[in-house]
Design a protein around this motif. Structure first.
Motif, PDB file in Angstrom:
ATOM      1  N   LYS A 106      11.344   4.858 -10.187  1.00 58.83           N
ATOM      2  CA  LYS A 106      12.626   4.170 -10.038  1.00 58.83           C
ATOM      3  C   LYS A 106      13.794   5.162 -10.154  1.00 58.83           C
ATOM      4  CE  LYS A 106      14.891   0.319 -12.343  1.00 58.83           C
ATOM      5  NZ  LYS A 106      14.686  -0.818 -13.218  1.00 58.83           N
ATOM      6  N   GLY A 107      14.731   5.051  -9.240  1.00 57.17           N
ATOM      7  CA  GLY A 107      15.932   5.892  -9.329  1.00 57.17           C
ATOM      8  C   GLY A 107      15.844   7.203  -8.560  1.00 57.17           C
ATOM      9  N   GLN A 108      14.609   7.635  -8.235  1.00 54.00           N
ATOM     10  CA  GLN A 108      14.478   8.911  -7.508  1.00 54.00           C
ATOM     11  C   GLN A 108      14.756   8.703  -6.039  1.00 54.00           C
ATOM     12  OE1 GLN A 108      10.651  10.715  -7.844  1.00 54.00           O
ATOM     13  NE2 GLN A 108      10.997  11.358  -9.952  1.00 54.00           N
TER      14      GLN A 108
ATOM     15  N   LYS B 179       0.842  -1.210   0.000  1.00 58.78           N
ATOM     16  CA  LYS B 179       0.000   0.000   0.000  1.00 58.78           C
ATOM     17  C   LYS B 179       0.874   1.255   0.000  1.00 58.78           C
ATOM     18  CE  LYS B 179      -4.367  -0.837   1.954  1.00 58.78           C
ATOM     19  NZ  LYS B 179      -5.280  -0.350   2.958  1.00 58.78           N
ATOM     20  N   PHE B 180       1.912   1.216   0.815  1.00 55.55           N
ATOM     21  CA  PHE B 180       2.743   2.414   0.882  1.00 55.55           C
ATOM     22  C   PHE B 180       3.547   2.600  -0.412  1.00 55.55           C
ATOM     23  CE2 PHE B 180       6.238   5.155   2.365  1.00 55.55           C
ATOM     24  CZ  PHE B 180       5.454   6.244   2.712  1.00 55.55           C
ATOM     25  N   SER B 181       3.926   1.503  -1.044  1.00 58.59           N
ATOM     26  CA  SER B 181       4.629   1.621  -2.334  1.00 58.59           C
ATOM     27  C   SER B 181       3.714   2.314  -3.340  1.00 58.59           C
ATOM     28  CB  SER B 181       4.990   0.240  -2.889  1.00 58.59           C
ATOM     29  OG  SER B 181       5.785  -0.460  -1.985  1.00 58.59           O
ATOM     30  N   ASN B 182       2.453   1.897  -3.338  1.00 61.74           N
ATOM     31  CA  ASN B 182       1.502   2.544  -4.247  1.00 61.74           C
ATOM     32  C   ASN B 182       1.293   4.012  -3.882  1.00 61.74           C
ATOM     33  OD1 ASN B 182       0.983   0.470  -6.090  1.00 61.74           O
ATOM     34  ND2 ASN B 182      -0.466  -0.532  -4.673  1.00 61.74           N
TER      35      ASN B 182
ATOM     36  N   ARG C  61      11.113  -1.632  -2.917  1.00 62.84           N
ATOM     37  CA  ARG C  61      10.169  -2.339  -3.785  1.00 62.84           C
ATOM     38  C   ARG C  61       9.994  -1.657  -5.131  1.00 62.84           C
ATOM     39  NH1 ARG C  61       7.047  -6.299  -2.287  1.00 62.84           N
ATOM     40  NH2 ARG C  61       5.299  -6.897  -3.608  1.00 62.84           N
ATOM     41  N   ILE C  62       9.958  -0.319  -5.090  1.00 67.57           N
ATOM     42  CA  ILE C  62       9.723   0.398  -6.356  1.00 67.57           C
ATOM     43  C   ILE C  62      11.035   0.901  -6.970  1.00 67.57           C
ATOM     44  CG2 ILE C  62       7.361   1.011  -5.685  1.00 67.57           C
ATOM     45  CD1 ILE C  62       8.339   3.866  -5.198  1.00 67.57           C
ATOM     46  N   GLY C  63      12.145   0.610  -6.295  1.00 68.86           N
ATOM     47  CA  GLY C  63      13.441   0.973  -6.887  1.00 68.86           C
ATOM     48  C   GLY C  63      13.863   2.405  -6.662  1.00 68.86           C
TER      49      GLY C  63
ATOM     50  N   LEU D 259       3.555   5.961  -2.647  1.00 63.98           N
ATOM     51  CA  LEU D 259       4.720   6.681  -3.188  1.00 63.98           C
ATOM     52  C   LEU D 259       4.549   6.916  -4.687  1.00 63.98           C
ATOM     53  CD1 LEU D 259       7.726   4.920  -1.378  1.00 63.98           C
ATOM     54  CD2 LEU D 259       6.902   7.242  -0.990  1.00 63.98           C
ATOM     55  N   LYS D 260       4.080   5.861  -5.353  1.00 61.43           N
ATOM     56  CA  LYS D 260       3.870   6.013  -6.807  1.00 61.43           C
ATOM     57  C   LYS D 260       2.828   7.095  -7.078  1.00 61.43           C
ATOM     58  CE  LYS D 260       4.875   1.328  -8.469  1.00 61.43           C
ATOM     59  NZ  LYS D 260       4.225   0.099  -8.970  1.00 61.43           N
ATOM     60  N   SER D 261       1.795   7.152  -6.226  1.00 65.02           N
ATOM     61  CA  SER D 261       0.689   8.097  -6.470  1.00 65.02           C
ATOM     62  C   SER D 261       1.152   9.549  -6.401  1.00 65.02           C
ATOM     63  CB  SER D 261      -0.461   7.861  -5.477  1.00 65.02           C
ATOM     64  OG  SER D 261      -0.122   8.403  -4.211  1.00 65.02           O
TER      65      SER D 261
END
Ligand code: PRX
Length: 653
Positions: A141-143, A129-132, A164-166, A134-136
């Motif tokens: 990736k890379g940031q 959930k937290f990965s999503n 998880r998201i790189g 962050l994406k939201s």
């Protein structure tokens, strides 16, 4: 390396007590004898290719197998080239396919006494959930993402979500000031910061979000801040920039595939102090780091499936990265996290936590042990510590008395002690006993871990003879070694690879005894170790001279009963400024504002001038002697002005 640095190497006491592994421990240990250790170690050095290949195959889950084990263009290493894997998958997802799915992954205790247990499935859900989340808010990736949080499960969740998201994480210890946070964030150029309203420490709130607000006035790269509600006090939230963790997470799906990362993709940056200039962002990459953390946790802590394991460090330091989060979780272990101070509400808190959760393995720092010795044996004696089977220490040399106390009073004489030597840069433990094999000696880190080849050399890089002190270097690259200093390749080469050609320079002095045991003698550069925290004397000096009244400052460490080393500052004032107790207090506060409470000077001495060589270099060795109340040993013939030393000794203020 100057003569003065050489002078920093002192010889340690002769210690001849030796403690073989207790038989009961040995019987169940994964490595059971010195012969077995020696054989395995020799093989790991002679045929390191086979050794690391087997370990990587056995211990990690790969999305794609590597093609080349090691590309070594000194000083640049690439390990497991062409391989793909995800560190978060290895720490979380892979356990869901086993019975561990409902095993406790994180057992957490807050300072006020609240507690939570997250199973591997809970952890998976929260991390996804937290990965999503962050994406939201646009993290890709890379940031880089800066994390400035108290020791709550969400800190581990944030770290794992970044993996998880790189997105490489840069965790900044919650005890650093807003200035120090801004410096680190500006260097990493993170666009997202994760924090909390506050954290508990000795019954008080550390105002993390207020510090972030202040930091952001100097750190323009940050566009979004995620705030976990921990302490609940009033804080300001800037609309459009600041998001509550719970609101952002609420709407997210619990499904978030782990990004397959290249072995050499950055996993994290972690800032640490060097002997000069600003803190350096130590860069660790994915596969090698994870392998080092996983392998060492398994062997050095002799991890068993049923263990409850507690490392008392903060995730803001490398110890917390490798031995609270990545190492234990990758092994599917239950890792304990505690939020607050060791002596809150009283000096029995650690022992209470051990009794409450039946902790089996305890990993802590000599400074904490020394503080407990001072508070008295009545505290541990009130608690049932019989669950403990293994003890560890890290961060600074442990004095034999503290070792013996740890062994007898905490370990009840039955637990082996692993004195583990390593660094932020090394990523994982390098020199340590193996608890079922190595006879331990109080104050000694003993022998190198598998695949690690330390040497002790002189200024020319020649190995010194047994028993003599010299510089500790590493002769071979190893998977969890740092890959670079973020944005400063020159400094990377200069600091670690130019002192002794082709070998990694640790900055520590060491000596080897007749058993081949390594004795760490402490830093040979201008880094001091205060309560196990690494600080550069230059950093504290820069903080002091940034005060308007200060003309010059020299900072040295002096021996301290509890902290190991304490910060002593020698300060000369600008024309017309007068020394006063008020100014001392103000300077001390100024240093804390610039760096954080961990850098609070123990002592500030005003002086008319500082002892210098004819070429203008401050003679720190003399200052160290003055600070420690010792007569100066060695050469003072280059001292520019002899009266300066006499003045300093008189405590001339
Ligand atoms: O001087 C050594 C000391 O801590 C330094 C590394 O500090 P840091 O990167 O902050 O990492 C601390 C935790 C790994 C080393 O250069 N040090 C660390 N462990 C020991 C030690 N000194 C003596 N004995 C140890 N076991």
């Amino acid at each position: 390396m100057s003569d003065e640095q050489q002078g920093g190497i002192t010889t340690v006491l002769k210690e001849d007590r030796s403690f073989p592994p207790p038989q009961e421990f040995q019987t169940r240990a994964s490595v059971k004898s010195m012969e077995e250790y020696e054989q395995l170690w020799q093989k790991s050095i002679d045929d390191s290719e086979t050794f690391w290949t087997e370990q990587a195959e056995t211990l990690l889950d790969w999305d794609q197998r590597w093609e080349t084990l090691l590309e070594w263009n000194a000083p640049f290493a690439k390990w497991f080239v062409g391989g793909k894997l995800n560190a978060c998958h290895n720490c979380v997802d892979r356990h869901l396919l086993t019975w561990r799915k409902n095993k406790a992954a994180i057992v957490w205790e807050g300072e006020p006494g609240d507690s939570r247990v997250l199973t591997f499935s809970d952890l998976h859900r929260e991390v996804c959930k937290f990965s999503n989340a962050l994406k939201s808010i646009g993290v890709t990736k890379g940031q880089r993402v800066t994390i400035y949080m108290p020791m709550i499960p969400e800190l581990a969740i944030a770290v794992l979500a970044c993996a998880r998201i790189g997105a490489p994480h840069s965790v900044v210890f919650g005890g650093f000031s807003s200035e120090a946070l801004a410096d680190r964030n500006n260097d990493a150029e993170a666009s997202v910061m994760i924090t909390a309203d506050g954290g508990w420490r000795r019954g008080k709130i550390i105002p993390l979000k207020d510090n972030v607000d202040e930091c952001l006035t100097k750190s323009p790269t940050v566009k979004n801040v995620i705030v976990y509600k921990r302490t609940g006090q009033e804080i300001s939230m800037e609309s459009g920039r600041d998001h509550w963790w719970h609101e952002l997470v609420e709407e997210q799906s619990a499904d978030c595939p782990a990004e397959p990362m290249d072995s050499e993709d950055p996993l994290f940056l972690l800032y640490t102090s060097g002997s000069t200039g600003k803190p350096k962002g130590i860069l660790h990459t994915t596969a090698g780091y994870l392998l080092g953390a996983t392998l060492t946790t398994r062997y050095i802590f002799d991890l068993k499936e049923e263990d409850t394991y507690w490392c008392t460090a903060d995730v803001g330091w490398i110890t917390g990265h490798s031995y609270i989060v990545y190492g234990p979780l990758s092994n599917g272990a239950t890792t304990v996290m505690y939020e607050g101070a060791p002596n809150w509400p009283d000096a029995g808190r650690f022992w209470d936590v051990i009794e409450k959760y039946r902790v089996n393995i305890l990993y802590t720092a000599p400074t904490a042990i020394r503080a407990f010795i001072k508070s008295g044996d009545q505290w541990p004696k009130k608690h049932d510590l019989t669950s403990l089977r293994l003890l560890g220490t890290v961060g600074e040399p442990i004095n034999p008395e503290a070792w013996m106390w740890y062994h007898e009073v905490i370990g009840g004489g039955r637990c082996p002690i692993v004195d583990t030597w390593w660094q932020t840069e090394t990523g994982s433990i390098m020199i340590s006993p193996l608890p079922g094999a190595t006879p331990t000696v109080p104050g000694c880190a003993t022998r190198p871990f598998f695949g690690i080849q330390p040497q002790i050399v002189d200024k020319e890089g020649k190995e010194v003879t047994q028993g003599r002190g010299g510089f500790l270097v590493m002769a071979k690259p190893w998977p969890s070694m740092l890959r670079n200093i973020w944005g400063d390749e020159e400094r990377f080469k200069q600091t670690y690879w130019s002192q002794v050609a082709g070998k990694y320079f640790t900055g520590d002095g060491a000596r080897r005894d007749e058993k081949g045991y390594f004795w760490i003698l402490g830093r040979v550069d201008d880094v001091i170790n205060v309560s196990g925290h690494r600080l550069s004397t230059m950093e504290v000096e820069s903080a002091l001279v940034s005060h308007d009244d200060v003309a010059e400052a020299a900072v040295v460490g002096r021996p301290h009963e509890v902290k190991g080393e304490a910060i002593t500052c020698f300060v000369t004032l600008e024309e017309g400024k007068q020394p006063s107790p008020e100014l001392k207090t103000e300077l001390s506060k100024h240093v804390v504002d610039q760096i954080g409470a961990l850098a609070r000077p123990e002592e500030i001495r005003f002086t008319d001038s500082l002892p210098k060589t004819r070429s203008g270099k401050i003679m720190r060795r003399l200052l160290r002697d003055v600070a420690a109340g010792r007569e100066s040993q060695g050469d003072t013939s280059t001292l520019e002005d002899f009266t300066v030393l006499a003045q300093l000794r008189d405590g001339d203020e």
